[in-house]
Design a protein around this motif. Structure first.
Motif, PDB file in Angstrom:
ATOM      1  N   ILE A  38     -32.023   0.613 -36.857  1.00  0.00           N
ATOM      2  CA  ILE A  38     -31.309   1.103 -35.672  1.00  0.00           C
ATOM      3  C   ILE A  38     -32.149   2.135 -34.905  1.00  0.00           C
ATOM      4  CG2 ILE A  38     -29.042   0.599 -36.626  1.00  0.00           C
ATOM      5  CD1 ILE A  38     -28.793   3.538 -37.410  1.00  0.00           C
ATOM      6  N   LEU A  39     -33.164   2.694 -35.555  1.00  0.00           N
ATOM      7  CA  LEU A  39     -34.065   3.614 -34.848  1.00  0.00           C
ATOM      8  C   LEU A  39     -35.107   2.864 -34.029  1.00  0.00           C
ATOM      9  CD1 LEU A  39     -34.709   6.396 -37.527  1.00  0.00           C
ATOM     10  CD2 LEU A  39     -33.202   6.502 -35.538  1.00  0.00           C
ATOM     11  N   ALA A  40     -35.143   1.549 -34.183  1.00  0.00           N
ATOM     12  CA  ALA A  40     -36.060   0.725 -33.384  1.00  0.00           C
ATOM     13  C   ALA A  40     -35.286   0.007 -32.289  1.00  0.00           C
ATOM     14  CB  ALA A  40     -36.800  -0.265 -34.278  1.00  0.00           C
ATOM     15  N   GLY A  41     -34.534  -1.016 -32.644  1.00  0.00           N
ATOM     16  CA  GLY A  41     -33.861  -1.853 -31.645  1.00  0.00           C
ATOM     17  C   GLY A  41     -32.926  -1.118 -30.723  1.00  0.00           C
ATOM     18  N   CYS A  42     -32.159  -0.158 -31.250  1.00  0.00           N
ATOM     19  CA  CYS A  42     -31.211   0.584 -30.405  1.00  0.00           C
ATOM     20  C   CYS A  42     -31.926   1.387 -29.322  1.00  0.00           C
ATOM     21  CB  CYS A  42     -30.353   1.526 -31.257  1.00  0.00           C
ATOM     22  SG  CYS A  42     -29.162   0.676 -32.315  1.00  0.00           S
ATOM     23  N   PHE A  43     -33.164   1.766 -29.585  1.00  0.00           N
ATOM     24  CA  PHE A  43     -33.947   2.538 -28.612  1.00  0.00           C
ATOM     25  C   PHE A  43     -34.728   1.621 -27.672  1.00  0.00           C
ATOM     26  CE2 PHE A  43     -32.975   5.719 -31.701  1.00  0.00           C
ATOM     27  CZ  PHE A  43     -33.110   6.955 -31.095  1.00  0.00           C
ATOM     28  N   THR A  44     -35.433   0.648 -28.239  1.00  0.00           N
ATOM     29  CA  THR A  44     -36.375  -0.131 -27.421  1.00  0.00           C
ATOM     30  C   THR A  44     -35.695  -1.150 -26.519  1.00  0.00           C
ATOM     31  OG1 THR A  44     -36.704  -1.691 -29.250  1.00  0.00           O
ATOM     32  CG2 THR A  44     -38.242   0.152 -29.086  1.00  0.00           C
ATOM     33  N   THR A  45     -34.534  -1.675 -26.912  1.00  0.00           N
ATOM     34  CA  THR A  45     -33.866  -2.681 -26.073  1.00  0.00           C
ATOM     35  C   THR A  45     -32.570  -2.156 -25.447  1.00  0.00           C
ATOM     36  OG1 THR A  45     -32.898  -3.624 -28.091  1.00  0.00           O
ATOM     37  CG2 THR A  45     -34.846  -4.714 -27.189  1.00  0.00           C
ATOM     38  N   PHE A  46     -32.384  -0.850 -25.466  1.00  0.00           N
ATOM     39  CA  PHE A  46     -31.207  -0.256 -24.833  1.00  0.00           C
ATOM     40  C   PHE A  46     -31.145  -0.630 -23.356  1.00  0.00           C
ATOM     41  CE2 PHE A  46     -29.218   3.134 -22.361  1.00  0.00           C
ATOM     42  CZ  PHE A  46     -28.014   3.317 -23.031  1.00  0.00           C
ATOM     43  N   GLY A  47     -32.299  -0.600 -22.685  1.00  0.00           N
ATOM     44  CA  GLY A  47     -32.346  -0.888 -21.254  1.00  0.00           C
ATOM     45  C   GLY A  47     -31.885  -2.299 -20.920  1.00  0.00           C
ATOM     46  N   GLN A  48     -32.101  -3.248 -21.826  1.00  0.00           N
ATOM     47  CA  GLN A  48     -31.648  -4.623 -21.598  1.00  0.00           C
ATOM     48  C   GLN A  48     -30.131  -4.665 -21.460  1.00  0.00           C
ATOM     49  OE1 GLN A  48     -33.255  -7.328 -20.977  1.00  0.00           O
ATOM     50  NE2 GLN A  48     -31.771  -8.962 -21.322  1.00  0.00           N
ATOM     51  N   VAL A 227     -24.867 -12.465 -16.631  1.00  0.00           N
ATOM     52  CA  VAL A 227     -25.541 -11.165 -16.761  1.00  0.00           C
ATOM     53  C   VAL A 227     -25.134 -10.449 -18.046  1.00  0.00           C
ATOM     54  CG1 VAL A 227     -25.860  -8.894 -15.719  1.00  0.00           C
ATOM     55  CG2 VAL A 227     -25.810 -10.941 -14.270  1.00  0.00           C
ATOM     56  N   LEU A 228     -23.834 -10.302 -18.260  1.00  0.00           N
ATOM     57  CA  LEU A 228     -23.361  -9.575 -19.447  1.00  0.00           C
ATOM     58  C   LEU A 228     -23.886 -10.183 -20.758  1.00  0.00           C
ATOM     59  CD1 LEU A 228     -21.618  -7.310 -20.647  1.00  0.00           C
ATOM     60  CD2 LEU A 228     -19.655  -8.862 -20.545  1.00  0.00           C
ATOM     61  N   PRO A 229     -23.841 -11.504 -20.932  1.00  0.00           N
ATOM     62  CA  PRO A 229     -24.405 -12.067 -22.174  1.00  0.00           C
ATOM     63  C   PRO A 229     -25.883 -11.747 -22.378  1.00  0.00           C
ATOM     64  CG  PRO A 229     -22.969 -13.672 -21.137  1.00  0.00           C
ATOM     65  CD  PRO A 229     -23.129 -12.537 -20.159  1.00  0.00           C
ATOM     66  N   LEU A 230     -26.645 -11.598 -21.267  1.00  0.00           N
ATOM     67  CA  LEU A 230     -28.052 -11.210 -21.422  1.00  0.00           C
ATOM     68  C   LEU A 230     -28.159  -9.820 -22.047  1.00  0.00           C
ATOM     69  CD1 LEU A 230     -29.728 -12.417 -18.083  1.00  0.00           C
ATOM     70  CD2 LEU A 230     -29.812 -13.501 -20.338  1.00  0.00           C
ATOM     71  N   GLY A 231     -27.158  -8.979 -21.782  1.00  0.00           N
ATOM     72  CA  GLY A 231     -27.149  -7.640 -22.356  1.00  0.00           C
ATOM     73  C   GLY A 231     -26.947  -7.642 -23.863  1.00  0.00           C
ATOM     74  N   PHE A 232     -26.380  -8.739 -24.382  1.00  0.00           N
ATOM     75  CA  PHE A 232     -26.138  -8.814 -25.821  1.00  0.00           C
ATOM     76  C   PHE A 232     -27.430  -8.980 -26.612  1.00  0.00           C
ATOM     77  CE2 PHE A 232     -21.726 -10.784 -24.803  1.00  0.00           C
ATOM     78  CZ  PHE A 232     -21.251  -9.522 -24.469  1.00  0.00           C
ATOM     79  N   LEU A 233     -28.549  -9.159 -25.915  1.00  0.00           N
ATOM     80  CA  LEU A 233     -29.843  -9.238 -26.597  1.00  0.00           C
ATOM     81  C   LEU A 233     -30.097  -7.968 -27.401  1.00  0.00           C
ATOM     82  CD1 LEU A 233     -32.519 -10.759 -27.064  1.00  0.00           C
ATOM     83  CD2 LEU A 233     -33.404  -9.705 -24.984  1.00  0.00           C
ATOM     84  N   LEU A 234     -29.572  -6.831 -26.934  1.00  0.00           N
ATOM     85  CA  LEU A 234     -29.716  -5.572 -27.659  1.00  0.00           C
ATOM     86  C   LEU A 234     -29.238  -5.725 -29.104  1.00  0.00           C
ATOM     87  CD1 LEU A 234     -29.863  -2.441 -28.100  1.00  0.00           C
ATOM     88  CD2 LEU A 234     -27.588  -2.326 -27.067  1.00  0.00           C
ATOM     89  N   THR A 235     -28.028  -6.238 -29.278  1.00  0.00           N
ATOM     90  CA  THR A 235     -27.450  -6.367 -30.616  1.00  0.00           C
ATOM     91  C   THR A 235     -28.110  -7.490 -31.405  1.00  0.00           C
ATOM     92  OG1 THR A 235     -25.353  -5.757 -29.579  1.00  0.00           O
ATOM     93  CG2 THR A 235     -25.285  -6.460 -31.875  1.00  0.00           C
ATOM     94  N   GLN A 236     -28.277  -8.627 -30.743  1.00  0.00           N
ATOM     95  CA  GLN A 236     -28.797  -9.805 -31.439  1.00  0.00           C
ATOM     96  C   GLN A 236     -30.222  -9.571 -31.929  1.00  0.00           C
ATOM     97  OE1 GLN A 236     -26.376 -12.561 -31.105  1.00  0.00           O
ATOM     98  NE2 GLN A 236     -27.347 -13.249 -32.984  1.00  0.00           N
ATOM     99  N   TYR A 237     -30.999  -8.801 -31.174  1.00  0.00           N
ATOM    100  CA  TYR A 237     -32.374  -8.498 -31.585  1.00  0.00           C
ATOM    101  C   TYR A 237     -32.411  -7.412 -32.654  1.00  0.00           C
ATOM    102  CZ  TYR A 237     -36.951  -6.237 -31.483  1.00  0.00           C
ATOM    103  OH  TYR A 237     -38.141  -5.657 -31.849  1.00  0.00           O
ATOM    104  N   THR A 238     -31.633  -6.347 -32.449  1.00  0.00           N
ATOM    105  CA  THR A 238     -31.672  -5.244 -33.405  1.00  0.00           C
ATOM    106  C   THR A 238     -31.280  -5.715 -34.798  1.00  0.00           C
ATOM    107  OG1 THR A 238     -31.109  -3.640 -31.666  1.00  0.00           O
ATOM    108  CG2 THR A 238     -30.787  -2.938 -33.943  1.00  0.00           C
ATOM    109  N   ILE A 239     -30.167  -6.464 -34.882  1.00  0.00           N
ATOM    110  CA  ILE A 239     -29.696  -6.903 -36.193  1.00  0.00           C
ATOM    111  C   ILE A 239     -30.282  -8.278 -36.492  1.00  0.00           C
ATOM    112  CG2 ILE A 239     -27.686  -7.207 -37.688  1.00  0.00           C
ATOM    113  CD1 ILE A 239     -26.090  -5.472 -35.843  1.00  0.00           C
ATOM    114  N   THR A 240     -31.545  -8.286 -36.789  1.00  0.00           N
ATOM    115  CA  THR A 240     -32.222  -9.515 -37.203  1.00  0.00           C
ATOM    116  C   THR A 240     -33.287  -9.156 -38.231  1.00  0.00           C
ATOM    117  OG1 THR A 240     -33.172 -11.559 -36.338  1.00  0.00           O
ATOM    118  CG2 THR A 240     -34.096  -9.515 -35.496  1.00  0.00           C
ATOM    119  N   GLY A 241     -33.911 -10.171 -38.807  1.00  0.00           N
ATOM    120  CA  GLY A 241     -34.919  -9.906 -39.827  1.00  0.00           C
ATOM    121  C   GLY A 241     -34.326  -9.686 -41.205  1.00  0.00           C
TER     122      GLY A 241
END
Length: 513
Positions: A38-48, A227-241
């Motif tokens: 959460i210290l990575a994805g929540c910060f780096t893709t917040f703008g998305q 547009v709004l679904p594109l914003g969900f990339l924040l969650t989908q990317y952060t919680i992966t791996g």
């Protein structure tokens, strides 16, 4: 389960115990928790999310999408319990289906893991670039070329740590967990107590923002459906791996239980911690115009709400967390490369499947890091007026699409197999039908959205089209899919038979309990 029992189960699946089985159940949980980071994805893709939906894409989007991802995690926990092997995802697909299923799953998983490594280390480099700029009073200019240089240096460091500090990796994963817990708590405390004022509950849970360029900034039907679904990339990317729990299962004690538990728990605890962290961002986002001016960059929140030293402290905490995350990504990626190569699927497989005297897949580590650097080269360029290269979000999309499509195939095959599936000690029971269906539908929908353009300038043939705005995820993923499909049709179907046995002797029966 003892080490002997673990090795016996691995032998039943066809493999010798070549990797050192030194990881505890907590260490297995820790690697996925660290990769989710959460210290990575929540910060780096917040703008998305900020630009594509605004606060509601975060305050509501995060818990809703997290619930879907947890369902995917439950489905995969059942699979890793049944088949605790380093190949993980592709091994399941090959055994539940045919060699062709393992072939496509393996390549999607591999490109996804390489893209995750690239995106995390580039995000770390971006935040390190900013942190150094702040600490030097601007003497370090923090340009895109400097960010890329730091990215390469970080990749090299992660490769060296994985090669030469193999005995420390599991310990460092454990340290990473506590850094993420303590670091997130400190950031939240700073954002709660330091700002002079905060946003209202109404803003955090009802405000919408459309900075995407689509729909002229309005909140009409295009906003809600695209547009709004594109914003969900924040969650989908952060919680992966989180498939890392499977990739290091051959190094984990009692993997049939501990890897399954570690997988879903890493998602669950990250979802809770990440939501609280993101809400602290939103409540501190009192200077909306400035945040919009900086393209939704999360640093604008810290700079406008906090003193310079506190803002710098948050950047440093996140940077270190991202460094731990990238280290874990290289570990997971190298184990997948090693396992897939062990079964002859990767060109030069004899090299990539070699382990050194310390039982470390050195060449798999080096090869994966080199490819990660190459696919991030477009990040040297960014569209005019933007802070973050579109290439970064493209690599993020490649990671999400590659990994989740790789998850889709074995989950679908398990659903198709029905009651003929023989579960391990951790099982979904009769609930597997509903959960597997939900997981499959969510992955298909997400994959469609994340190959779409992120802005009008990225739409080919549109007004103002620029190549630096193109989301090249569909190109990269498409080339990979076409390439591996042709490779399968013209060659691989004649020699790739799925997982190969590396153990020929009879597997001894388990001692009675």
């Amino acid at each position: 389960m003892t080490t002997d029992e673990d090795s016996r189960r691995l032998a039943e699946l066809g493999y010798k115990q070549e990797l050192a089985r030194t990881w505890s159940g907590f260490s297995n949980f820790a690697i996925s928790f660290s990769i989710i980071s959460i210290l990575a994805g929540c910060f780096t893709t917040f703008g998305q999310a900020w630009n594509n939906g605004g606060p509601i894409a975060i305050s509501w989007g995060w818990p809703v999408i997290s619930a879907f991802i947890l369902i995917i995690g439950f489905c995969m926990s059942e699979l890793v319990s049944a088949y605790p092997t380093a190949g993980g995802i592709y091994w399941w697909a090959a055994k539940l289906g045919k060699p062709i299923h393992g072939w496509f799953t393996g390549w999607l998983n591999l490109i996804g893991l390489i893209a995750v490594t690239a995106s995390v280390d580039y995000g770390c480099a971006t935040f390190l670039n900013i942190t150094v700029n702040r600490l030097t009073g601007g003497a370090w200019e923090a340009t895109l070329p400097q960010a890329f240089l730091l990215f390469v240096i970080i990749l090299v460091l992660h490769a060296l740590i994985n090669i030469y500090s193999h005995r420390l990796i599991s310990l460092l994963q454990n340290v990473s967990v506590w850094w993420h817990v303590a670091g997130a708590a400190i950031v939240i405390a700073i954002l709660v107590f330091a700002p002079s004022d905060h946003q209202s509950v109404g803003f955090v849970f009802t405000e919408t923002i459309n900075n995407s360029g689509f729909g002229d900034g309005d909140q009409g039907l295009p906003f809600w459906l695209y547009v709004l679904p594109l914003g969900f990339l924040l969650t989908q990317y952060t919680i992966t791996g989180f498939d890392a729990c499977a990739h290091v299962s051959e190094e984990t004690h009692g993997a049939a239980r501990t890897a399954a538990r570690g997988l879903w728990q890493s998602i669950f605890y990250s979802a809770i911690g990440g939501w609280v962290l993101l809400l602290s961002f939103l409540f501190a986002a009192t200077h909306v115009d400035e945040i919009n001016k900086q393209g939704g960059f999360v640093g604008a929140i810290f700079d406008t709400a906090l003193s310079a030293p506190l803002a710098t402290a948050i950047f440093a905490i996140s940077t270190i967390g991202q460094f731990f995350c990238g280290m874990s990504c290289v570990t997971s990626m190298s184990r997948m490369t090693y396992a897939f190569s062990r079964d002859g699927a990767v060109p030069g497989w004899r090299l990539w499947s070699k382990v050194d005297r310390n039982r470390t897949p050195v060449y798999a580590i080096l090869g994966g890091c080199v490819v990660a650097a190459l696919i991030t080269l477009p990040a040297l360029y960014a569209p005019a007026g933007t802070e973050t290269p579109v290439a970064f979000y493209a690599v993020v999309s490649i990671a999400v699409i590659g990994l989740y499509l790789a998850f889709l195939i074995p989950i679908w095959l398990r659903l198709r197999m029905g009651d003929a599936f023989k579960p391990g000690p951790w099982t979904l029971g009769s609930k597997y039908k509903a959960l597997c269906w939900i997981a499959c539908v969510e992955i298909v929908v997400v994959s469609i959205y994340f190959v779409m353009p992120f802005s009008p300038a990225g739409v080919p043939g549109g007004a103002g089209f620029t190549w630096t705005s193109v989301n090249y995820a569909p190109i990269a993923v498409g080339v990979v899919l076409v390439g591996i499909a042709l490779w399968w049709s013209l060659s691989a179907k004649n020699w790739f038979t799925g997982p190969r046995r590396t153990i020929d002797e009879e597997v001894p029966a388990a001692e009675p309990r």
